[in-house]
Design an enzyme around this catalytic site. Structure first.
Site, PDB file in Angstrom:
ATOM      1  N   ASP A  68     -56.054 -36.290  -6.256  1.00  0.00           N
ATOM      2  CA  ASP A  68     -56.867 -36.058  -7.442  1.00  0.00           C
ATOM      3  C   ASP A  68     -55.964 -36.066  -8.686  1.00  0.00           C
ATOM      4  O   ASP A  68     -54.745 -36.154  -8.565  1.00  0.00           O
ATOM      5  CB  ASP A  68     -57.625 -34.719  -7.348  1.00  0.00           C
ATOM      6  CG  ASP A  68     -56.743 -33.610  -6.830  1.00  0.00           C
ATOM      7  OD1 ASP A  68     -55.524 -33.615  -7.147  1.00  0.00           O
ATOM      8  OD2 ASP A  68     -57.238 -32.721  -6.117  1.00  0.00           O
ATOM      9  N   ASP A  77     -44.002 -25.021  -9.098  1.00  0.00           N
ATOM     10  CA  ASP A  77     -43.171 -24.708  -7.932  1.00  0.00           C
ATOM     11  C   ASP A  77     -41.965 -25.655  -7.788  1.00  0.00           C
ATOM     12  O   ASP A  77     -40.822 -25.255  -7.962  1.00  0.00           O
ATOM     13  CB  ASP A  77     -44.016 -24.621  -6.646  1.00  0.00           C
ATOM     14  CG  ASP A  77     -44.986 -25.785  -6.464  1.00  0.00           C
ATOM     15  OD1 ASP A  77     -44.943 -26.753  -7.258  1.00  0.00           O
ATOM     16  OD2 ASP A  77     -45.787 -25.733  -5.510  1.00  0.00           O
ATOM     17  N   ASP A 113     -54.943 -34.098 -12.158  1.00  0.00           N
ATOM     18  CA  ASP A 113     -55.022 -32.880 -12.959  1.00  0.00           C
ATOM     19  C   ASP A 113     -54.440 -33.154 -14.342  1.00  0.00           C
ATOM     20  O   ASP A 113     -53.463 -33.885 -14.483  1.00  0.00           O
ATOM     21  CB  ASP A 113     -54.243 -31.748 -12.283  1.00  0.00           C
ATOM     22  CG  ASP A 113     -54.876 -31.343 -10.960  1.00  0.00           C
ATOM     23  OD1 ASP A 113     -56.113 -31.465 -10.839  1.00  0.00           O
ATOM     24  OD2 ASP A 113     -54.146 -30.935 -10.045  1.00  0.00           O
TER      25      ASP A 113
END
Ligand code: ATP
Ligand code: MG
Length: 436
Positions: free
Chosen positions: A62, A143, A64
Site C-alpha cells: 500500500d 523503526d 502511505d
C-alpha cells in the site's frame, strides 16, 4: 547516537536521476493525494514500505503519505476523508476500496508506537502538545533506516535522514538509533526485524540483532491481540519458512508459541520441526500463487507440536484416549492464549481440524463415512497429509485416506440424501476395513 540527540542533521537528498522510483509505479489515488496536498502549499511525501519496496523493484502492499499539514487541514482538502486515532490522529482518504493513509509528521515521543492512549489531564482535557513534529523528527522515530525514506512529490527526490538508501543497496536491516532503546520503546520491533529480513532477503545488522535474544522477553508485555496481528503478518506473507527459522534462531518463537517451542526443543527425531516446516512451506506456496490461506489452519499447524508434546505417542496410535487428547488440547491452548490471542472465528475451526485427527484412526466403516461428510473434512485431510510427510502418522493409514478422498473428488459432494447411496457403494478407508 541516540534518537533524541540526533536533531538538526542534514538529510541526504537523492535526486530523481539517482534513484529508480517513477510516478508510473505509484497508484493514481496516492498520486492525487500527494498532488492535492502539494498544490495547497503543503509538503507531501510518499513514505515507509511504499518507497522501500519501489526502490527494490517490488510491488508495494500500500502507499502511505506523510505531510506537514495537520489532520484537520488534510480533512479540509478531501471530501472522502475520515480522521482516525485519538492521541495521534491519522487521515484516511477513501477511494472506493482503496485507502490512502495520510499522517502528519510526528514528533519524537518515546511512547509514540507503544499505544495510542490519550494523555488525559485531570480536568479531562486531552493533551495533544508535541504530538506533531518536523520531517526530521518523523524520520528518526521510524523503526528501520530503510523504512524512513521520503519520496518528495515536489521534485521527485528521495529524502534520507538515516542512511536508508545505502542500507537498501547493501541489503541490510538496521534500526535507527540505539537498538536496545528502540526495542524497549516497542518490543514488536524485534518481530518486525525478522519479518522484513525474511521478506526482503536482507541481513539484520549485527548491532540490531545482538540485543534480541536477551530482550525477547519484553514481548510478554505486548497485548495478545497485537501479537495475533503480528503473527499473521509474519506467517502469511509468503516467507513463512524463513521467518520461522529466524524466529527460532533469535529466541523469539518461544514468546509467540511457548508450548510449541518447548516441544520443538525436545523433538529428538526432528519430526515436529519437519511438520511445522512443511505446513509453512505449503502455506507459502499458496500465498505465492494467490490462493487463499486461513489463519485457522496455520495456527492448527503451529500449535500441533504443543499438543503432541503432551501425548504418549506423537502418531496418535489407534485407540488414543479421547479424554487425554481433549485435555492436551485444552492445556496447549491455555498456555497459548495468554501469549497470542486467537479470535474465536479462527479458534473454532482450528479446534475442529484437531478434533478430526484422532477420528482418522477410527476403524469403523460407518465412522469413516461420517468423518468424510464433515464440513471441516478437507482441512483436516490436508492436515493428515502433512502429518504423513513428517512421519507423524502410519503412512498406510494416510494413503488409504488419500485414495478414498481422491476417488471421491470427482463424485458430487456427499449430501445427506446421497450419503446413504454412496455409503452403500463405497467402503470407508480404515485399514482393517479393507479400504474399498
Ligand atoms: P509492509 O509492507 O509490511 O506494510 P511497512 O514498512 O509499510 O511494511 P507498516 O507496518 O505498514 O510497515 O508501517 C508503515 C511505516 O510506519 C513503516 O515503514 C515505519 O516507517 C513506520 N512504523 C511502523 N511500525 C513502527 C514501529 N513499531 N516503530 C517505528 N516505526 C514504525
Ligand atoms: Mg505498509
Amino acid at each position: 547516537m541516540t534518537v533524541t540527540q540526533a536533531r538538526g542533521i542534514d538529510p541526504t537528498i537523492i535526486t530523481r536521476d539517482q534513484h529508480v522510483i517513477s510516478r508510473a509505479q505509484i497508484s493514481d489515488k496516492a498520486l492525487s493525494v500527494l498532488y492535492r496536498l502539494k498544490n495547497a502549499g503543503y509538503g507531501a511525501y510518499l513514505v515507509g514500505g511504499g518507497v522501500r519496496d519501489l526502490s527494490l523493484g517490488r510491488e508495494p502492499k500500500d502507499f502511505d503519505v506523510a505531510t506537514d499539514a495537520t489532520p484537520d487541514e488534510v480533512k479540509a482538502l478531501f471530501r472522502n476523508c475520515r480522521l482516525i486515532g485519538r492521541r495521534f490522529r491519522l487521515a484516511h482518504v477513501h477511494w472506493g476500496p482503496e485507502i490512502i493513509e495520510v499522517a502528519t509528521f510526528r514528533a519524537l515521543t518515546p511512547d509514540a508506537d507503544a499505544g495510542d492512549d490519550d494523555h488525559v489531564v485531570e480536568d479531562g482535557r486531552v493533551l495533544r502538545d508535541n504530538v506533531y513534529g518536523t520531517i526530521e523528527e518523523d524520520a528518526l522515530r521510524r523503526d528501520f533506516t530503510i523504512n524512513a525514506l521520503y519520496y518528495n512529490i515536489a521534485d521527485f527526490s528521495v529524502v534520507d535522514y538515516a542512511g536508508g538508501m545505502a542500507d537498501l543497496q547493501a541489503g541490510r536491516l538496521r534500526l535507527i538509533g540505539d537498538p536496545a532503546v528502540r526495542y524497549r520503546e516497542d518490543p514488536v520491533r524485534m518481530l518486525r526485524a525478522v519479518r522484513f529480513a525474511a521478506k526482503l532477503g536482507f541481513t539484520i545488522d549485527s548491532a540490531t540483532a545482538a540485543p534480541i535474544p536477551r530482550m525477547a522477553d519484553l514481548l510478554d508485555d505486548i497485548p495478545p491481540a497485537r501479537l495475533f496481528d503480528e503473527v499473521l503478518k509474519l506467517f502469511m506473507a509468503g516467507q513463512g519458512v524463513e521467518t520461522f527459522e529466524a524466529l527460532r534462531h533469535h529466541g523469539l518463537f518461544r514468546y509467540l508459541f511457548p508450548a510449541s517451542d518447548t516441544a520443538l526443543d525436545d523433538d529428538d527425531h526432528g519430526q515436529l520441526i519437519t511438520f511445522v516446516a512443511r505446513a509453512l512451506e505449503s502455506t507459502d506456496e499458496r500465498v505465492n500463487n494467490d490462493r487463499p490461506v486461513t489463519p485457522a489452519f496455520l495456527f492448527a499447524a503451529l500449535l500441533w507440536p504443543a499438543i503432541l508434546g503432551q501425548l504418549p505417542s506423537a502418531r496418535l496410535e489407534p485407540g488414543i484416549d479421547s479424554e487425554l487428547f481433549e485435555q492436551s488440547v485444552t492445556e496447549a491452548l491455555e498456555r497459548q492464549l495468554g501469549q497470542v490471542a486467537i479470535p474465536k472465528r479462527f479458534a473454532l475451526p482450528m479446534r475442529e481440524i484437531w478434533a478430526l485427527q484422532p477420528r482418522f484412526h477410527s476403524a469403523s466403516d460407518k465412522k469413516a463415512r461420517r468423518l468424510f461428510s464433515h464440513p471441516r473434512y478437507r482441512a483436516a485431510y490436508d492436515f493428515l497429509l502433512l502429518r504423513r510427510e513428517a512421519g507423524l502418522v502410519d503412512p498406510d493409514l494416510a494413503n488409504a485416506w488419500q485414495r478414498y478422498t481422491e476417488s471421491s473428488e470427482d463424485a458430487p459432494p456427499p449430501t445427506p440424501a446421497r450419503r446413504r447411496r454412496r455409503g452403500g457403494r463405497r467402503r470407508g478407508p480404515a485399514p482393517d476395513s479393507g479400504d474399498g
